[in-house]
Design a protein around this motif. Structure first.
Motif, PDB file in Angstrom:
ATOM      1  N   PHE A  20      47.302  13.187  42.770  1.00  0.00           N
ATOM      2  CA  PHE A  20      47.788  14.446  43.504  1.00  0.00           C
ATOM      3  C   PHE A  20      47.605  15.496  44.841  1.00  0.00           C
ATOM      4  N   LYS A  21      46.041  14.918  45.327  1.00  0.00           N
ATOM      5  CA  LYS A  21      45.470  15.829  46.361  1.00  0.00           C
ATOM      6  C   LYS A  21      46.849  15.602  47.346  1.00  0.00           C
ATOM      7  N   SER A  22      47.068  14.754  47.729  1.00  0.00           N
ATOM      8  CA  SER A  22      48.050  14.325  49.524  1.00  0.00           C
ATOM      9  C   SER A  22      48.344  15.261  49.060  1.00  0.00           C
ATOM     10  N   THR A  23      49.902  14.974  47.447  1.00  0.00           N
ATOM     11  CA  THR A  23      50.894  16.001  47.390  1.00  0.00           C
ATOM     12  C   THR A  23      50.434  17.607  47.878  1.00  0.00           C
ATOM     13  N   LEU A  24      49.494  18.004  46.945  1.00  0.00           N
ATOM     14  CA  LEU A  24      48.484  19.271  47.397  1.00  0.00           C
ATOM     15  C   LEU A  24      48.405  19.188  48.548  1.00  0.00           C
ATOM     16  N   GLU A  25      47.982  18.513  49.511  1.00  0.00           N
ATOM     17  CA  GLU A  25      47.864  18.747  50.859  1.00  0.00           C
ATOM     18  C   GLU A  25      49.146  19.278  51.881  1.00  0.00           C
ATOM     19  N   GLU A  26      50.041  18.954  51.328  1.00  0.00           N
ATOM     20  CA  GLU A  26      51.305  19.963  51.732  1.00  0.00           C
ATOM     21  C   GLU A  26      51.891  21.575  51.768  1.00  0.00           C
ATOM     22  N   THR A  27      50.659  21.834  50.831  1.00  0.00           N
ATOM     23  CA  THR A  27      50.507  23.782  50.317  1.00  0.00           C
ATOM     24  C   THR A  27      49.380  24.068  50.520  1.00  0.00           C
ATOM     25  N   LYS A  28      48.205  23.114  51.316  1.00  0.00           N
ATOM     26  CA  LYS A  28      47.194  23.358  51.184  1.00  0.00           C
ATOM     27  C   LYS A  28      47.077  24.745  52.892  1.00  0.00           C
ATOM     28  N   ASN A  29      48.012  23.516  53.768  1.00  0.00           N
ATOM     29  CA  ASN A  29      47.627  24.203  55.225  1.00  0.00           C
ATOM     30  C   ASN A  29      49.212  24.893  55.499  1.00  0.00           C
ATOM     31  N   VAL A  30      49.185  25.645  54.303  1.00  0.00           N
ATOM     32  CA  VAL A  30      50.422  26.836  54.659  1.00  0.00           C
ATOM     33  C   VAL A  30      49.704  28.148  54.699  1.00  0.00           C
ATOM     34  N   ASP A  31      50.710  29.061  55.968  1.00  0.00           N
ATOM     35  CA  ASP A  31      50.153  30.016  55.643  1.00  0.00           C
ATOM     36  C   ASP A  31      50.664  31.534  55.576  1.00  0.00           C
ATOM     37  N   LEU A  32      50.706  31.265  54.539  1.00  0.00           N
ATOM     38  CA  LEU A  32      51.136  32.354  53.106  1.00  0.00           C
ATOM     39  C   LEU A  32      51.850  31.385  51.900  1.00  0.00           C
ATOM     40  N   LEU A  33      51.020  31.854  50.316  1.00  0.00           N
ATOM     41  CA  LEU A  33      51.360  31.294  49.733  1.00  0.00           C
ATOM     42  C   LEU A  33      52.410  32.490  48.583  1.00  0.00           C
ATOM     43  N   LEU A  34      53.495  32.035  48.347  1.00  0.00           N
ATOM     44  CA  LEU A  34      54.034  32.743  46.654  1.00  0.00           C
ATOM     45  C   LEU A  34      53.297  32.046  45.712  1.00  0.00           C
ATOM     46  N   HIS A  35      52.807  33.258  45.233  1.00  0.00           N
ATOM     47  CA  HIS A  35      52.177  32.425  43.760  1.00  0.00           C
ATOM     48  C   HIS A  35      53.070  32.891  42.381  1.00  0.00           C
ATOM     49  N   VAL A  36      54.169  32.651  41.806  1.00  0.00           N
ATOM     50  CA  VAL A  36      54.944  32.547  40.527  1.00  0.00           C
ATOM     51  C   VAL A  36      54.693  32.507  39.812  1.00  0.00           C
ATOM     52  N   VAL A  37      54.572  33.841  38.741  1.00  0.00           N
ATOM     53  CA  VAL A  37      53.890  34.208  37.197  1.00  0.00           C
ATOM     54  C   VAL A  37      55.705  34.188  36.700  1.00  0.00           C
ATOM     55  N   ASP A  38      55.355  33.787  34.898  1.00  0.00           N
ATOM     56  CA  ASP A  38      56.833  33.919  34.644  1.00  0.00           C
ATOM     57  C   ASP A  38      55.993  35.105  33.984  1.00  0.00           C
ATOM     58  N   ALA A  39      56.265  36.516  34.060  1.00  0.00           N
ATOM     59  CA  ALA A  39      56.624  37.784  33.827  1.00  0.00           C
ATOM     60  C   ALA A  39      55.923  37.996  32.110  1.00  0.00           C
ATOM     61  N   SER A  40      56.922  37.203  31.943  1.00  0.00           N
ATOM     62  CA  SER A  40      57.629  36.932  30.278  1.00  0.00           C
ATOM     63  C   SER A  40      56.646  36.076  29.206  1.00  0.00           C
ATOM     64  N   ALA A  41      55.848  35.394  30.028  1.00  0.00           N
ATOM     65  CA  ALA A  41      55.047  34.196  28.803  1.00  0.00           C
ATOM     66  C   ALA A  41      54.531  35.152  28.057  1.00  0.00           C
ATOM     67  N   GLU A  42      54.099  34.368  27.190  1.00  0.00           N
ATOM     68  CA  GLU A  42      52.743  34.953  25.941  1.00  0.00           C
ATOM     69  C   GLU A  42      51.630  35.082  26.281  1.00  0.00           C
ATOM     70  N   ASN A  43      51.460  34.351  27.583  1.00  0.00           N
ATOM     71  CA  ASN A  43      49.795  33.703  27.213  1.00  0.00           C
ATOM     72  C   ASN A  43      50.021  33.876  29.037  1.00  0.00           C
ATOM     73  N   MET A  44      49.904  35.019  29.525  1.00  0.00           N
ATOM     74  CA  MET A  44      50.573  35.686  31.211  1.00  0.00           C
ATOM     75  C   MET A  44      48.787  35.469  31.696  1.00  0.00           C
ATOM     76  N   ALA A  45      48.359  36.599  31.568  1.00  0.00           N
ATOM     77  CA  ALA A  45      46.646  36.406  31.444  1.00  0.00           C
ATOM     78  C   ALA A  45      46.391  35.199  32.004  1.00  0.00           C
ATOM     79  N   GLY A  46      46.728  34.131  30.874  1.00  0.00           N
ATOM     80  CA  GLY A  46      45.710  33.163  31.044  1.00  0.00           C
ATOM     81  C   GLY A  46      46.613  31.788  32.095  1.00  0.00           C
ATOM     82  N   HIS A  47      47.472  31.853  32.062  1.00  0.00           N
ATOM     83  CA  HIS A  47      48.510  31.116  32.980  1.00  0.00           C
ATOM     84  C   HIS A  47      47.909  31.458  34.705  1.00  0.00           C
ATOM     85  N   GLU A  48      47.781  32.868  34.828  1.00  0.00           N
ATOM     86  CA  GLU A  48      47.405  33.668  36.334  1.00  0.00           C
ATOM     87  C   GLU A  48      46.157  32.866  36.652  1.00  0.00           C
ATOM     88  N   LYS A  49      44.883  32.767  35.478  1.00  0.00           N
ATOM     89  CA  LYS A  49      43.649  32.370  35.248  1.00  0.00           C
ATOM     90  C   LYS A  49      43.364  31.192  36.103  1.00  0.00           C
TER      91      LYS A  49
END
Length: 420
Positions: A273-302
């Motif tokens: 999926f490198k070519s797919t992920l390239e779509e976001t590799k050249n962006v100017d800003l990333l929005l990192h979406v985290v599920d605040a209600s997830a049981e293992n939120m810290a693990g998801h972030e990591k």
């Protein structure tokens, strides 16, 4: 409407996990996630077998006693498939299969994730990428998988390339891998051209990243009024989607959604999926979406932060968006900054998020001051669409509009009349 997946027979599955150096909490969460993945792949978890060891057995993953226990459980619960929580070596798969006498399929977490990706891929490119990952993963395992895959004819772990392809010789599979890589390289050329055009046009590009099921597609829909697949499922979105986003100021930017990340995301998939992920590799800003209600939120972030590092994207400016605040039961303490705590379903929160995005963009862009003749109405319209206009005043003395705002570095607007 009944989908192909729901029409399939539900397989009876036993989950197997070996706890080595993980904490009890992390180990239990990992098994819980494996159960979710199994359900997504149309399996029903009927049993679970776990063992604590310093390290997994090199031959059979489980110790001898636990293997005997597994044989009994398979028989007692009339199981179709056994899914191991970690990746199995080709030798381990073959040895376990021999002990279970080919009565059941033996697959691991990686094969299960690849299988779900095969179910979710909709575009031709997405399907090719998954097929490539599956063939590369299964190639060294053919010796132990022949009977395993043909005996039960389909189901979990066999979607995508299919049993007939996997029973053919290695040379044929190598040829297939070469063909798929060639096709993907061609698609990547088109994608790359589109990226270059966006770059040259000075379009500000924003990417959505996050753990699977964090709510990226919902957010994309609310921000852009796009109609993308929204479901409370793992890997609901697989194919990348770029949409235009009109900011309150009138500026047009692009917003790209990507496949969700997960713990132990198969390296074959990241590679494919490198070519797919390239779509976001050249962006100017990333929005990192985290599920605040997830049981293992810290693990998801990591997991996401680690994968961003692996993809060389850790230096891209980022806002962490803690989503699903309406589902948070306990006190909530965000750990990543800058951040916003929102519910993607709350219109007020979406407005606040858009304001935060524009504030961040101002930090990343170059300020300008331009005077535009009254007769140049079209130029003023273009300026509002292509840059972040902060203020616009009419100067009666000069009979011009004085516009102040922000444009991307290197933008043609930065070279315009910058009189004070």
């Amino acid at each position: 409407m009944e989908t192909k997946e729901t029409a399939e027979t539900v397989e009876r599955v036993i989950l197997v996990g070996v706890q080595t150096n993980e904490t009890n909490q992390d180990f239990q969460y990992s098994l819980k996630e494996l159960a979710q993945l199994t359900e997504t792949a149309n399996g029903e978890v009927v049993g679970e077998l776990t063992q604590k060891r310093d390290r997994a057995d090199s031959r059979t993953f489980l110790g001898k006693g636990k293997m005997e226990e597994l044989v009994s459980l398979v028989d007692e619960l009339e199981v179709d498939t056994v899914i191991f929580n970690q990746g199995l070596t080709p030798g381990q798969t073959k040895n376990i299969q021999k002990i279970l006498l080919d009565e059941v399929k033996v697959i691991d977490r990686i094969q299960l994730i690849l299988d779900i990706f095969a179910m979710r891929a909709k575009s031709r490119e997405g399907k090719l990428q998954v097929e490539l990952a599956q063939l590369q993963y299964l190639m060294p395992r053919l010796a132990g998988q022949g009977v395993n895959l043909s005996r039960l004819g389909g189901g979990i772990g066999t979607r995508g390339p299919g049993e007939t392809k996997l029973e053919t010789d290695r040379r044929h599979i190598r040829d297939q891998i070469t063909d798929i890589k060639r096709d993907l390289a061609e698609t990547e050329k088109h994608r790359s051209r589109a990226r270059e055009q966006r770059k040259e046009s000075g379009t500000f590009q924003i990417g959505l990243m996050g753990y699977t099921n964090a709510g990226k597609s919902t957010l994309l829909n609310k921000l852009t009024q796009a109609d993308t697949y929204e479901e409370n499922q793992l890997f609901a979105t697989l194919d990348p989607l770029t949409r235009k986003l009109l900011l309150p100021s009138g500026m047009m930017v692009t917003l790209t959604d990507t496949v969700g990340f997960i713990q132990d995301l198969p390296t074959q998939l990241i590679e494919s999926f490198k070519s797919t992920l390239e779509e976001t590799k050249n962006v100017d800003l990333l929005l990192h979406v985290v599920d605040a209600s997830a049981e293992n939120m810290a693990g998801h972030e990591k997991t996401v932060i680690q994968l961003l590092k692996e993809l060389g994207m850790e230096t891209i400016p980022m806002i962490t968006i803690y989503n699903k605040k309406d589902l948070v039961e306990d006190s909530f303490y965000p750990s990543l900054f800058p951040n916003m705590v929102i519910s993607a379903n709350d219109p007020g929160d979406i407005e606040l998020l858009l304001s935060e995005i524009m504030s961040k963009m101002k930090e990343l862009m170059v300020p300008y001051r331009i005077e535009i003749e009254v007769t140049q109405g079209e130029k003023l319209v273009r300026l509002k669409r292509e840059t972040l206009v902060d203020s616009e005043e009419y100067d009666e003395e000069k009979n011009v509009y004085v516009v102040k705002g922000y444009a991307k570095a290197g933008s043609k607007w930065n070279g315009e009349n910058q009189t004070s």
